[in-house]
Design a protein around this motif. Structure first.
Motif, short mmCIF file in Angstrom:
data_model
loop_
_atom_site.label_atom_id
_atom_site.label_comp_id
_atom_site.label_asym_id
_atom_site.label_seq_id
_atom_site.Cartn_x
_atom_site.Cartn_y
_atom_site.Cartn_z
N ASP A 1 29.54 -3.61 13.66
CA ASP A 1 30.61 -3.75 12.67
C ASP A 1 31.53 -2.53 12.71
O ASP A 1 31.09 -1.40 12.91
N ILE A 2 32.83 -2.78 12.54
CA ILE A 2 33.82 -1.73 12.36
C ILE A 2 34.52 -1.98 11.03
O ILE A 2 34.49 -3.09 10.49
N ASN A 3 35.16 -0.97 10.51
CA ASN A 3 35.80 -1.07 9.20
C ASN A 3 37.18 -1.73 9.37
O ASN A 3 38.21 -1.08 9.37
N ASP A 4 37.14 -3.06 9.57
CA ASP A 4 38.39 -3.80 9.78
C ASP A 4 38.77 -4.65 8.59
O ASP A 4 39.73 -5.41 8.66
N ASN A 5 38.01 -4.57 7.50
CA ASN A 5 38.33 -5.36 6.32
C ASN A 5 38.34 -4.45 5.09
O ASN A 5 37.43 -3.64 4.89
N ALA A 6 39.36 -4.58 4.29
CA ALA A 6 39.46 -3.83 3.04
C ALA A 6 38.83 -4.64 1.91
O ALA A 6 38.84 -5.87 1.96
N PRO A 7 38.28 -3.97 0.92
CA PRO A 7 37.75 -4.72 -0.24
C PRO A 7 38.87 -5.53 -0.90
O PRO A 7 40.02 -5.10 -0.96
N SER A 8 38.51 -6.72 -1.39
CA SER A 8 39.50 -7.59 -2.00
C SER A 8 38.88 -8.31 -3.18
O SER A 8 37.66 -8.53 -3.23
N PHE A 9 39.74 -8.68 -4.13
CA PHE A 9 39.31 -9.44 -5.30
C PHE A 9 39.85 -10.86 -5.17
O PHE A 9 40.95 -11.08 -4.65
N GLN A 10 39.06 -11.81 -5.64
CA GLN A 10 39.51 -13.20 -5.58
C GLN A 10 40.61 -13.46 -6.60
O GLN A 10 41.48 -14.30 -6.38
N ALA B 1 34.52 -6.99 -6.22
CA ALA B 1 35.31 -7.03 -4.98
C ALA B 1 34.41 -7.49 -3.84
O ALA B 1 33.19 -7.32 -3.87
N ARG B 2 35.01 -8.06 -2.86
CA ARG B 2 34.27 -8.55 -1.69
C ARG B 2 34.77 -7.86 -0.43
O ARG B 2 35.96 -7.81 -0.17
N ASP B 3 33.81 -7.32 0.33
CA ASP B 3 34.13 -6.68 1.62
C ASP B 3 33.18 -7.27 2.65
O ASP B 3 31.96 -7.05 2.60
N PRO B 4 33.67 -8.05 3.60
CA PRO B 4 32.79 -8.70 4.59
C PRO B 4 32.14 -7.71 5.55
O PRO B 4 31.25 -8.11 6.31
N ASP B 5 32.59 -6.45 5.60
CA ASP B 5 31.94 -5.49 6.48
C ASP B 5 30.54 -5.16 5.96
O ASP B 5 30.19 -5.47 4.81
N VAL B 6 29.74 -4.51 6.81
CA VAL B 6 28.38 -4.17 6.44
C VAL B 6 28.18 -2.68 6.59
O VAL B 6 28.99 -1.97 7.20
N GLY B 7 27.05 -2.20 6.02
CA GLY B 7 26.71 -0.79 6.16
C GLY B 7 27.67 0.08 5.38
O GLY B 7 28.12 -0.24 4.28
N VAL B 8 28.00 1.22 5.99
CA VAL B 8 28.88 2.16 5.33
C VAL B 8 30.30 1.62 5.20
O VAL B 8 31.07 2.06 4.37
N ASN B 9 30.64 0.62 6.02
CA ASN B 9 31.98 0.03 5.96
C ASN B 9 32.13 -0.97 4.82
O ASN B 9 33.22 -1.48 4.59
N SER B 10 31.03 -1.30 4.15
CA SER B 10 31.10 -2.28 3.06
C SER B 10 31.56 -1.60 1.77
O SER B 10 31.86 -0.40 1.74
#
Length: 934
Positions: A125-134, A157-166
Motif C-alpha cells: 500500500d502507498i498513501n494514495d487516498n486521502a480520508p473522506s467523509f460520506q 472518515a474513511r481511508d481505504p489505505d492500510v497501516g500508517v497510511n490509513s
C-alpha cells in the motif's frame, strides 16, 4: 569406533542433502514477489527467469506464460528481459478493499515441460487516498439544556489505505463550546465524538459552525474535512435505546432481492416528536450500501442486491436510532453470508492440439486443462473424468491441472476424428457439473489425387462478352482431408493463333471459375480448346486434368454493309437514270449489301423507307432490286429521291440506309439541262433526315476537335519531357572524357553502378544501357546483352554505342603465346634477365612506360579512334589476350599491379623478335602504325 562415527557422519550428510533437495523442490513450486500499488505499466516485479533457473532467451522458446484466470490480467512476462512486469495499473484498494495484507496468486506455465509454478505477489500500500467523509455537511441538534460533558457522535472518515497510511487522527476547529474526543470500537477503530464543554443558550446563539478534519499518517499527510452545524434545540432529556446492542444474522447467498433480513427496534420514553425514532445506517461501507436497505420508519433491513459468498462473506454495519430532538443511539449489525452450491465447476483448456498423427505413441499430450469451482468446502471439491470407451485418459499434474493423453495408438482407418467430452462435477448437494468438448482429428497422408466428375466439359459464351465475365466453373473432388484436399486450379500453357492462351482465359485457382480476359469475336475464332489442371496441396502434390471446349456464339454485332451504290469519294452524288418510257416493273438499279455475321444475323431484307413520289418505285424485299411500279408520267418530277433501308434478322436487328437519286429522263443532256432546277428544288425540301445528318456531322466535328486538342497536349508533354532529358544529358556529356574512360573513372563507374555507358564524342546526348548485373571480375554474357534496354534514347543521335556484339562474348581459345620467352618479359626492350616466374616491372622506367601506355590506350578508347587492337575498352590488349581481357581486368597501375602480358606486345617488338605474328582475339591480327610509334 572411529569408523562407526565416520559412517554416522556420512549418513547424516546424506539425510541433510535429501532434506535440502526436498525443501528446494517445494520452494520451486511457489515464487513470491512484492510490488507497490499505482505503478506504471511495465514496472519490474521480479526476475522470473532467474527464479525458474532459465536464461531470458529460453522463456519464449519454452513457452513460459501466465495461465491464471481472471477478468483482468495484472501481470505479464517480458520474454526479452526475463522479468515479471505489471500489465497495467494496480489499485490495492480495488483488489483487497477489506484486507490489510493484499496477496495476488497466479500460475506460471512452462509449456514444453507442462510444469506449473505458483507465483504470489504482495501489493504494498502507498498513501494514495486521502480520508473522506460520506456526508457533505453534518447537522447536530443539541438541546439548550444539555449539561457540559454531553457527547454527540460525529461521522467517521474513511481511508481505504492500510497501516500508517490509513486514518490516524481527527481535529476540530477551535471554539469555546465544544471539544473533540475519540471513542474506541471493538474492531480497534475510533469514533469521533463532539463533547459539550459549556452551557448553551439558544437565545444568544442558535447555531454553531464547526469543521471536523481527518488526517492519515502517510508522507505527506493527507486529510479531509466536513463542516458541522450544531443547532441548539429545546429540552429533550431521553435518548433512544435499542433492544440489542449487537444484532447477528446469517443469510444464504442465494437469497432473493427484497427479502427481509431482520428488524431493529429502539425506544424513546419521550413524547411527541422527541419520542419518534428514525433509523439509518452509520459509517456504512460502499459495498454494503449497494446490497442492504434500512427502512427509516420500521427498522426493517432488506436485501436489495445480490449476495455473493465468493466476493464478500461477512458484513458489519452500524445502525443509528435518532429521536426528533436530535438524541441518538447506535447498535451493531453483523450479517454472515452462508455459501450455497450455486457455482458449477469451470473447465479451462490451457493448451490443446486439434490434430494428431495416427502413429503417435501412447502418452502423447493432447491438452492441458484447469478445473476450478468458486464455491468453498465440499461445494468447491471437483472431480474430472472422460468416457471410458475412448482411447484417452486424464492425469493430474499440479493443483487443479490435468493432462489429457492417449492411452493407445490411434488408427485413422477405424476412426477419423474424436469428440472428447470432459466432465467436471463438484461434491455439493445437489452436485453441479459442467462439460466441455475437444475435437481431435487424426491426420492422414496424401494418397488420393483430385478427381473431376466428368472426363470432358463443353462451355458456350456469346461474343462481345465483357472482360472479366465468368465463363464456366469446374470442380474437382479430393477424398483426403485438410491440406491434402485443398485443390488449386490452373490452365496448361498453350497458344491460340500465336498468342498465349493466358491472354484469353484465366481461372480462379481456388474456385475453378474461368473468366474471359478479352472480348471474343466470333468472326476471329469460333472455339478454344483448354486443359484444366487440378492439383492438391499435399506433400508431394497430386494432380489430374480434364479437357474443356469453349465455343463462341455469334451475336448480331455487325450492321449490314452496303456495297452498291457506293458513296462517292469526290463529294458528288450518284444518279440513276430511268427513262420516261419505262414500263411498270422496269429495273432501275439494285442495292447490294452484305453482313459479316452468320446465320439469321446475316439474313438481309430490303424496304423502301422514304420516297419523294410514293407509289412510283418499289424495292424487292430479298433482292434489293429497285423497280418502277407504274408508268412514268409527264407530271412526275425529274429528280426522284429514294431512301432504301437494309435490315438483318438479328435480335435486336441492325440496319443501314442508302439514298438513291433517280433522274427521270431519256438522255444525259436532258438531265444536265434540268440540274439547276433540281438543285434549287433539293435545297427547298428539308426533312427530318437532313436534320439528323447535320446533328451527326456536328457531333463528329466536336469529337474530332477534342481528339486534336488531346493530341496537341500529348505532343507538347513529350516535347517538354525530351527537353528535360536533354538538359539532364547535357550535364553528363559536358564532363571531361577522362572522367569516364580514365583508369580510375572507368573502374569506379563500372564497379559502383554495374551499368554500361557509351558516350559519343562531341555529342550532347548519351546512351545508357542497363544490362544484367556485372561486376569488375565478370564477363558480360550474351543473355545480358540481349536483355539490355536503353534507358534514354537520343532522337537525333546518329551513332549509338554500347551495343553488344554476339560474337564478342564468345570464349576465345587460349593463346598459343601464354608462356612468354625471356624477350617478352616486362622491361624496356624485353632483354632483362630474371627467372621464369617474374612478372613484375624491373624498374621505375618500366612502370612509368606501362602507365603511359595505359593512359594513351584509354584516351584513344574515349575518342572512338583507338587503334591498339581489340574492341573498345580493351586498351589494345585484346589483340594479344583475346576478347576476354577487357578494361575491367586491368588493375590499377598506381598499386603496381602487373597486367598479364608484356608492354613489348603493345609495341609489336616481341612479335618482331620472335619472328611470328601475335595471336589476337576474334581473328584480329592486324597491327596499326600507332602501336609501333608508341
Amino acid at each position: 569406533m572411529a569408523n562407526r562415527l565416520q559412517r554416522l557422519d556420512r549418513s547424516g550428510l546424506v539425510l541433510l542433502c535429501i532434506f535440502l533437495g526436498t525443501l528446494r523442490g517445494f520452494r520451486a513450486g511457489q515464487i513470491r514477489y512484492s510490488v507497490p500499488e499505482e505503478t506504471e505499466k511495465g514496472y519490474f516485479v521480479g526476475n522470473i527467469s532467474k527464479d525458474l533457473g532459465l536464461e531470458p532467451r529460453e522463456l519464449a522458446k519454452r513457452g513460459v506464460r501466465i495461465v491464471s484466470r481472471g477478468k483482468t490480467q495484472l501481470f505479464a512476462v517480458n520474454l526479452r528481459s526475463g522479468s515479471l512486469i505489471t500489465a497495467g495499473r494496480i489499485d490495492r484498494e480495488e483488489l483487497c478493499e477489506t484486507v490489510s495484507s493484499c496477496f495476488l496468486n497466479m500460475e506460471l506455465l512452462v509449456e514444453d515441460t507442462l510444469k506449473i509454478y505458483g507465483v504470489e505477489v504482495e501489493i504494498i500500500d502507498i498513501n494514495d487516498n486521502a480520508p473522506s467523509f460520506q456526508e457533505d455537511e453534518v447537522e447536530i441538534k443539541v438541546s439548550e439544556h444539555a449539561i457540559p460533558g454531553a457527547r454527540f457522535a460525529l461521522p467517521n472518515a474513511r481511508d481505504p489505505d492500510v497501516g500508517v497510511n490509513s486514518l490516524q487522527s481527527y481535529q476540530l476547529s477551535p471554539n469555546s463550546y465544544f471539544s473533540l474526543q475519540l471513542r474506541g470500537r471493538m474492531d480497534g477503530a475510533k469514533n469521533p465524538e463532539l463533547v459539550l464543554e459549556g452551557s448553551l443558550d439558544r437565545e444568544k446563539e442558535a447555531a454553531h459552525l464547526l469543521l471536523l478534519t481527518a488526517l492519515d499518517g502517510g508522507d505527506p499527510i493527507r486529510k479531509g474535512s466536513v463542516p458541522i452545524r450544531v443547532v441548539v434545540l429545546d429540552v429533550n432529556d431521553h435518548i433512544p435505546v435499542f433492544t440489542q446492542s449487537v444484532y447477528r444474522v446469517s443469510v444464504p447467498e442465494n437469497i432473493s432481492s427484497g427479502t427481509r433480513v431482520l428488524v431493529v427496534n429502539a425506544t424513546d420514553p419521550d413524547e411527541g416528536i422527541n419520542g419518534e425514532v428514525m433509523y439509518s445506517f452509520r459509517n456504512m461501507e460502499s459495498k454494503a450500501s449497494e446490497i442492504f436497505q434500512l427502512d427509516s420508519q420500521t427498522g426493517e433491513v432488506l436485501v436489495r442486491g445480490s449476495l455473493d459468498f465468493e466476493k464478500y462473506g461477512f458484513y458489519e454495519m452500524e445502525i443509528q436510532g435518532q429521536d426528533g430532538g436530535g438524541l441518538f443511539t447506535t447498535a451493531m449489525m453483523l450479517i454472515t453470508v452462508v455459501d450455497v452450491n450455486d457455482n458449477a465447476p469451470e473447465i479451462t483448456i490451457t493448451s490443446s492440439i486439434n490434430s494428431i498423427l495416427e502413429n503417435s505413441p501412447p502418452g502423447t499430450v493432447i491438452a492441458l486443462l484447469n478445473v476450478q469451482d468458486q464455491d468453498s468446502g465440499e461445494n468447491g471439491q471437483v472431480s474430472c473424468f472422460i468416457p471410458n470407451h475412448l482411447p484417452f485418459k486424464l492425469e493430474k499434474t499440479y493443483g487443479n491441472y490435468y493432462k489429457l493423453i492417449t492411452s493407445r495408438v490411434l488408427d485413422r482407418e477405424l476412426v477419423q476424428s474424436y469428440n472428447i467430452t470432459l466432465t467436471a462435477t463438484d461434491q455439493g448437494s445437489p452436485p453441479l457439473s459442467s462439460e466441455t468438448h475437444i475435437w481431435l482429428n487424426v491426420v492422414d497422408d496424401n494418397d488420393n489425387p483430385p478427381v473431376f466428375p466428368h472426363s470432358s466439359y463443353f462451355a458456350y459464351i456469346p461474343e462481345n462478352n465483357p472482360r472479366g465475365a465468368s465463363i464456366f466453373s469446374v470442380t474437382a473432388l479430393d477424398p483426403d482431408s485438410k491440406q491434402n484436399a485443398l485443390v488449386t486450379y490452373s490452365l496448361t500453357d498453350d497458344t491460340v493463333q500465336g498468342v498465349p492462351l493466358s491472354s484469353y482465359v484465366s481461372i480462379n485457382s481456388n474456385t475453378g471459375v474461368l473468366y474471359a480476359l478479352q472480348s471474343f469475336d466470333y468472326e476471329q475464332f469460333r472455339d478454344l480448346q483448354l486443359r484444366v489442371i487440378a492439383r492438391d496441396s499435399g506433400d508431394p502434390p497430386l494432380s489430374s486434368n480434364v479437357s474443356l471446349s469453349l465455343f463462341v456464339l455469334d451475336q448480331n454485332d455487325n450492321a449490314p454493309e452496303i456495297l452498291y451504290p457506293a458513296l462517292p469519294t469526290d463529294g458528288s452524288t450518284g444518279v440513276e437514270l430511268a427513262p420516261r418510257s419505262a414500263e411498270p416493273g422496269y429495273l432501275v438499279t439494285k442495292v447490294v449489301a452484305v453482313d459479316k455475321d452468320s446465320g439469321q444475323n446475316a439474313w438481309l431484307s430490303y424496304r423502301l423507307l422514304k420516297a419523294s413520289e410514293p407509289g412510283l418505285f418499289a424495292v424487292g424485299e430479298h433482292t434489293g432490286e429497285v423497280r418502277t411500279m407504274r408508268a412514268l408520267l409527264d407530271r412526275d418530277a425529274l429528280k426522284q429521291s429514294l431512301v432504301v433501308a437494309v435490315q438483318d434478322h438479328g435480335q435486336p436487328p441492325l440496319s443501314a440506309t442508302v439514298t438513291l437519286t433517280v433522274a427521270v429522263a431519256d438522255s444525259i443532256p436532258e438531265v444536265l439541262a434540268d440540274l439547276v432546277s433540281l438543285e434549287s428544288l433539293a435545297n427547298s425540301e428539308t426533312s427530318d433526315l437532313t436534320l439528323y445528318l447535320v446533328v451527326a456531322v456536328a457531333a463528329v466535328s466536336c469529337i474530332f476537335l477534342v481528339f486534336v486538342i488531346v493530341l496537341l497536349a500529348l505532343r507538347l508533354w513529350r516535347w517538354h519531357k525530351s527537353r528535360l532529358l536533354q538538359a539532364s544529358e547535357g550535364g553528363l556529356a559536358g564532363m571531361p572524357t577522362s572522367h569516364f574512360v580514365g583508369m580510375d573513372g572507368v573502374q569506379a563507374f563500372l564497379q559502383t553502378y554495374s551499368h554500361e555507358v557509351s558516350l559519343i564524342a562531341d555529342s550532347q546526348k548519351s546512351h545508357l544501357i542497363f544490362p544484367q548485373p556485372n561486376y569488375g571480375d565478370t564477363l558480360i554474357s550474351q543473355e545480358s546483352c540481349e536483355k539490355s534496354e536503353p534507358l534514354l534514347i537520343a532522337e537525333d543521335s546518329a551513332i549509338i554505342l554500347g551495343k553488344c556484339d554476339p560474337t564478342s562474348n564468345q570464349q576465345a581459345p587460349p593463346n598459343t603465346d601464354w608462356r612468354f620467352s625471356q624477350a617478352q618479359r616486362p622491361g624496356t626492350s624485353g632483354s632483362q634477365n630474371g627467372d621464369d616466374t617474374g612478372t613484375w616491372p624491373n624498374n621505375q622506367f618500366d612502370t612509368e612506360m606501362l602507365q603511359a601506355m595505359i593512359l594513351a590506350s584509354a584516351s584513344e578508347a574515349a575518342d572512338g579512334s583507338s587503334t591498339l587492337g581489340g574492341g573498345a575498352g580493351t586498351m589494345g590488349l585484346s589483340a594479344r589476350y583475346g576478347p576476354q581481357f577487357t578494361l575491367q581486368h586491368v588493375p590499377d597501375y598506381r598499386q603496381n599491379v602487373y597486367i598479364p602480358g608484356s608492354n613489348a606486345t603493345l609495341t609489336n617488338a616481341a612479335g618482331k623478335r620472335d619472328g611470328k605474328a601475335p595471336a589476337g582475339g576474334n581473328g584480329n591480327k592486324k597491327k596499326s602504325g600507332k602501336k609501333e610509334k608508341k
